[in-house]
Design an enzyme around this catalytic site. Structure first.
Site, PDB file in Angstrom:
ATOM      1  N   SER A 233      -4.596   1.668   2.681  1.00 55.86           N
ATOM      2  CA  SER A 233      -4.027   2.251   1.468  1.00 55.86           C
ATOM      3  C   SER A 233      -2.732   1.563   1.042  1.00 55.86           C
ATOM      4  O   SER A 233      -2.536   1.277  -0.147  1.00 55.86           O
ATOM      5  CB  SER A 233      -3.802   3.750   1.645  1.00 55.86           C
ATOM      6  OG  SER A 233      -3.022   4.027   2.781  1.00 55.86           O
ATOM      7  N   HIS A 309      -5.760   2.898  18.443  1.00 54.25           N
ATOM      8  CA  HIS A 309      -5.047   2.559  17.212  1.00 54.25           C
ATOM      9  C   HIS A 309      -5.105   1.053  17.033  1.00 54.25           C
ATOM     10  O   HIS A 309      -5.052   0.289  18.005  1.00 54.25           O
ATOM     11  CB  HIS A 309      -3.591   3.034  17.286  1.00 54.25           C
ATOM     12  CG  HIS A 309      -2.860   2.987  15.975  1.00 54.25           C
ATOM     13  ND1 HIS A 309      -2.280   1.836  15.505  1.00 54.25           N
ATOM     14  CD2 HIS A 309      -2.618   3.949  15.051  1.00 54.25           C
ATOM     15  CE1 HIS A 309      -1.706   2.090  14.337  1.00 54.25           C
ATOM     16  NE2 HIS A 309      -1.902   3.369  14.039  1.00 54.25           N
ATOM     17  N   ARG A 318       3.819   9.995  16.018  1.00 54.00           N
ATOM     18  CA  ARG A 318       3.502  11.100  15.112  1.00 54.00           C
ATOM     19  C   ARG A 318       2.699  12.181  15.836  1.00 54.00           C
ATOM     20  O   ARG A 318       2.844  13.368  15.571  1.00 54.00           O
ATOM     21  CB  ARG A 318       2.746  10.566  13.893  1.00 54.00           C
ATOM     22  CG  ARG A 318       3.545   9.571  13.068  1.00 54.00           C
ATOM     23  CD  ARG A 318       2.668   8.879  12.032  1.00 54.00           C
ATOM     24  NE  ARG A 318       1.581   8.157  12.689  1.00 54.00           N
ATOM     25  CZ  ARG A 318       0.530   7.645  12.046  1.00 54.00           C
ATOM     26  NH1 ARG A 318       0.409   7.782  10.749  1.00 54.00           N
ATOM     27  NH2 ARG A 318      -0.413   6.987  12.716  1.00 54.00           N
ATOM     28  N   ARG A 390       1.517   9.735   1.340  1.00 49.85           N
ATOM     29  CA  ARG A 390       1.516   8.270   1.293  1.00 49.85           C
ATOM     30  C   ARG A 390       2.222   7.728   0.047  1.00 49.85           C
ATOM     31  O   ARG A 390       2.715   6.592   0.038  1.00 49.85           O
ATOM     32  CB  ARG A 390       0.076   7.760   1.385  1.00 49.85           C
ATOM     33  CG  ARG A 390      -0.132   6.252   1.387  1.00 49.85           C
ATOM     34  CD  ARG A 390       0.718   5.503   2.378  1.00 49.85           C
ATOM     35  NE  ARG A 390       0.609   5.937   3.735  1.00 49.85           N
ATOM     36  CZ  ARG A 390      -0.247   5.417   4.644  1.00 49.85           C
ATOM     37  NH1 ARG A 390      -1.062   4.451   4.290  1.00 49.85           N
ATOM     38  NH2 ARG A 390      -0.246   5.859   5.872  1.00 49.85           N
ATOM     39  N   ARG A 410      -2.843 -13.596  -3.492  1.00 48.46           N
ATOM     40  CA  ARG A 410      -4.093 -14.358  -3.639  1.00 48.46           C
ATOM     41  C   ARG A 410      -4.356 -15.189  -2.391  1.00 48.46           C
ATOM     42  O   ARG A 410      -4.143 -16.400  -2.360  1.00 48.46           O
ATOM     43  CB  ARG A 410      -3.996 -15.260  -4.882  1.00 48.46           C
ATOM     44  CG  ARG A 410      -5.233 -16.100  -5.181  1.00 48.46           C
ATOM     45  CD  ARG A 410      -6.457 -15.230  -5.440  1.00 48.46           C
ATOM     46  NE  ARG A 410      -7.586 -16.003  -5.923  1.00 48.46           N
ATOM     47  CZ  ARG A 410      -8.462 -16.618  -5.127  1.00 48.46           C
ATOM     48  NH1 ARG A 410      -8.327 -16.576  -3.817  1.00 48.46           N
ATOM     49  NH2 ARG A 410      -9.471 -17.293  -5.645  1.00 48.46           N
TER      50      ARG A 410
END
Length: 428
Positions: A233, A309, A318, A390, A410
């Site tokens: 994300s 992870h 967390r 987020r 790019r």
């Protein structure tokens, strides 16, 4: 419950107190002072070290999702495999201690974390209140977005509704308008849109005092608020933003990535797995029986969800934060007891199996259980909450990406034939 209902109900659950703004509390003024200094610092660094080699790229990295490649600048947070996440240099416990809290609250306010992510500075209470006031002024949804949400079919996933609503907010984009009017690229970061997309979330500009809302703050702001730039994300928002798409389009794209089962939906999958485990084994079970269940899961070719992870090589900080909260507020909850028992057993089983690089739990192993305990039983909405969180990190980074003039992203792609030729091997 719908996403629109969540947006409408939240202000009734949360309450804010905003003080009169002082000139030094204005975030835009603070950035106007910080940005030229950072532009000069990076310019000098690039002039001196721009040609320096910082790593090697292997064929495995190219085929393995680019993991481990150092190819992206992301200022707001860093994820260390051994130490965990740091927000602008501050660990989660340090943020919990230093960032301003609501009166009677125990967890940091979102406005304070946002200030830290943007400026790198721990804010004062006055500065947090200034952000709260600015967010509150922009929290309303335009009528066409409300109509669209009301007309969505009930079986449309909340993340799809969330992403579509954010995209539709593009009609409000002051950045898009300024760009079409020819604003100078040095002023891109000044367009207030970069700071206000976040305010359309259901908790914008509010402070809280109750235990359950302290929980909500903890979940929102230390679960997925920022996790360096390489995750799906965060990277998506950076990539789309590099095309000078406005913040609504960039954030919406990020949410489409977060909606995937390998990213934001993971905690939902963990809770489904835990529920099935509880149903099969019954109530409290012995450690030995639990150990056998885990081994049977692994031998059947399945994984234990919530463990491992991509970067971390220790227990996710967390997870630790949420575990400490649960030990304080819900120590006797059956599902929490199950999570705690798994924490005691699973890592040793994974180490014995010898396949996992990281046998420790991540944040998804715990978060769904806490959400369920506090009455958020509709699992499809979990990722929406994390998506709101987020926004803090990715939009803070977008401001700096524009301020520092980061170019269109790019990377060079290659075919398998091209890679084989590159390493001197013939196909077949």
């Amino acid at each position: 419950m719908s996403f629109l209902t969540l947006h409408r109900l939240a202000p009734k659950l949360l309450n804010s107190k905003v003080r009169r703004r002082e000139p030094h509390d204005n975030l835009k003024d603070v950035l106007a002072d910080l940005i030229p200094k950072e532009q000069t610092r990076i310019k000098n660094f690039k002039q001196q070290y721009g040609k320096t080699n910082i790593g090697q790229i292997t064929v495995d990295m190219v085929y393995g999702g680019m993991r481990g490649m150092k190819g992206l600048v992301y200022e707001t947070s860093v994820l260390d495999p051994e130490e965990g996440i740091r927000f602008r240099g501050y660990s989660i416990p340090e943020c919990q201690k230093l960032l301003p809290k609501a009166p009677g609250g125990e967890e940091p306010l979102p406005e304070g974390l946002f200030w830290l992510l943007i400026t790198g500075q721990i804010p004062t209470e006055e500065q947090v209140n200034w952000v709260s006031k600015e967010w509150a002024k922009r929290a309303a949804l335009p009528s066409h977005v409300v109509t669209m949400l009301d007309n969505f079919p009930t079986n449309l996933h909340p993340m799809s509704q969330f992403s579509a609503a954010i995209t539709a907010l593009n009609s409000e984009s002051s950045f898009a308008r300024a760009y079409s009017e020819g604003v100078h690229k040095s002023k891109y970061w000044e367009v207030r849109e970069d700071l206000q997309t976040i305010t359309k979330g259901p908790w914008s500009g509010k402070t809280v005092t109750c235990v359950s809302c302290n929980f909500l703050l903890m979940m929102l702001f230390f679960n997925t608020s920022d996790h360096e730039g390489g995750n799906v994300s965060a990277h998506t928002s950076h990539l789309v933003g590099s095309a000078l798409s406005d913040p609504y389009l960039s954030f919406s794209a990020a949410m489409n990535g977060l909606a995937g089962p390998l990213h934001g939906l993971a905690n939902q999958e963990v809770l489904v797995w835990l529920t099935a485990l509880q149903k099969e084994l019954g109530g409290e079970v012995s450690d030995e029986r639990m150990r056998d269940y885990i081994w049977n899961t692994l031998k059947s070719g399945r994984v234990v969800p919530g463990y491992g992870h991509a970067v971390l090589r220790k227990t996710d900080p967390r997870y630790t934060c949420q575990r400490e909260f649960a030990l304080k507020h819900l120590p006797n909850d059956p599902m929490f007891k199950l999570v705690a028992q798994l924490y005691k057993i699973v890592p040793n089983v994974l180490l014995e199996q010898g396949k996992a690089k990281n046998p420790w739990p991540n944040v998804d192993a715990h978060s769904g259980v806490l959400l369920q305990y506090y009455g958020m039983t509709e699992m499809n909405y979990y990722t929406v909450l994390f998506g709101v969180s987020r926004a803090l990190g990715v939009l803070a980074q977008l401001v700096w990406s524009r301020a520092l003039g980061f170019p269109l992203e790019r990377p060079k792609s290659m075919s398998t034939e091209g890679l084989m030729g590159l390493v001197g091997t013939k196909s077949g």
